[in-house]
Structure formats: C-alpha cells, structure tokens
Design an enzyme around this catalytic site. Structure first.
Site: not given
Length: 200
Positions: A124-125
């Site tokens: 994800c991030h």
C-alpha cells in the site's frame, strides 16, 4: 522484546508463538495510524510460521492502528534496533509511512537492512518509506494507486499487479493482495534460510 510465548499475556492482541526454537526474526516497521489489517495480518502470519516478530516504532511503547486496534507487546524503538539482527523486514501502509519516512533513524535502519541483501516487503503506502530511503530508483514495484505517481517520480517502474518482485523487494498494492504477497514472502524467506543465502 519479540513475540511472546506467555499464554497469560495481558495484551489481548499479542501473538503467542509456540514454545519452540524460532525459525528467525522479522521486523515490522511502522507507527500509529497504520492500516490495521496490513499490520495485524502479517504480524500473525509471521508468528504462525514460527518467527519472532519485533514491531519497530518511533516511540517503542504501543502502536495504534488507524481503525483503533492497538498492540503493546513486542514493540521496540527504531533507535534500539539493529538491522543485521533480522531475517526480513516488512513495511505496512496506512498513514504510518508518512510519519516514518520523516525519521532519519528509520531511514538509516531501512538502508542498513537493504545493505544486508535480505528480504524487504511493503504494501500500500509502505513503498513511500523505500522511496524516502532512496531505494526505489531503477526498481520495479507496486503500491496503492495514489502512491503510483510518487513511485514513478522516484525513478521506479510502477507495475499494477498484486505482487511485484525485484531482487530483495516484494511489494503489493492493497490489503486484498496480501495473501499472495505473504505466501511469496514466506516462500522466499524459507528458501533463503534453507540455502543460507541472504544476499541477492
């Protein structure tokens, strides 16, 4: 203090590892406002596979997920961790990477760990931390779609696939990709331990 074997541990979410010699030691690098499922899912899977897990955070006392799940056990200050002590590093997403990437000691830890050649996973991030550590240039990787422009700007090739491998790096886009990512991560980790070859 890594994952506990104390069956009476008061922390309700602490992973209780079997009372056998651990296969190795994995670091999860994060901070408050981590995406809860991206933290707890690998934390439990690594424990299930027989690894000790250290959760590395800025403060080292407790980590609180974005949706309210917290862990108090096995949390260590990033400053107190030594990269060479770990067999693998995993970086979950959520809002935590935006904090971690601003901490020089955290970026040093990531760079030191990358120098070992051992496995690094991010979801994800999470790749934002790899970008800030200067480790994305020339790599193939994926991330949450909103991070894709930043991945490209860092000089990496963004690939919109569930799991992207490039040398010691394994990245995925979102929580739903994680069963495939962690299966591959653990397979690669087992292979490295079997051959004794941590370096790519």
């Amino acid at each position: 203090m890594p994952t506990t074997t104390n069956i009476h541990v008061p922390d309700n979410r602490a992973a209780i590892r079997a009372e056998v010699e651990p296969k190795g030691r994995i670091a999860i690098l994060t901070a408050d406002r981590v995406e809860d499922i991206e933290f707890f899912y690998p934390y439990y899977r690594f424990t299930e596979e027989g690894y000790d897990v250290d959760v590395l955070t800025p403060a080292g006392d407790e980590v609180n997920g974005y949706k309210g799940l917290a862990l108090k056990t096995g949390v260590t200050r990033i400053d107190d961790a030594t990269a060479s002590d770990y067999d693998a590093l995993f970086i979950p997403g959520g809002l935590a990477p935006s904090e971690v990437r601003e901490i020089p000691e955290a970026l040093k830890f990531v760079n030191d760990f990358a120098d070992t050649g051992r496995l690094i996973g991010a979801v994800c991030h999470g790749p934002q931390i790899l970008i800030s550590a200067g480790l994305a240039t020339g790599r193939r990787m994926t991330s949450w779609r909103d991070v894709a422009p930043e991945v490209r700007e860092a000089g990496a090739e963004y690939v919109d696939e569930p799991v992207v491998e490039d040398g010691q790096y394994i990245t995925s886009r979102k929580p739903g990709d994680m069963p495939r990512e962690l299966a591959r991560f653990l397979e690669r980790l087992a292979d490295a331990k079997d051959t004794g070859a941590h370096h790519e």
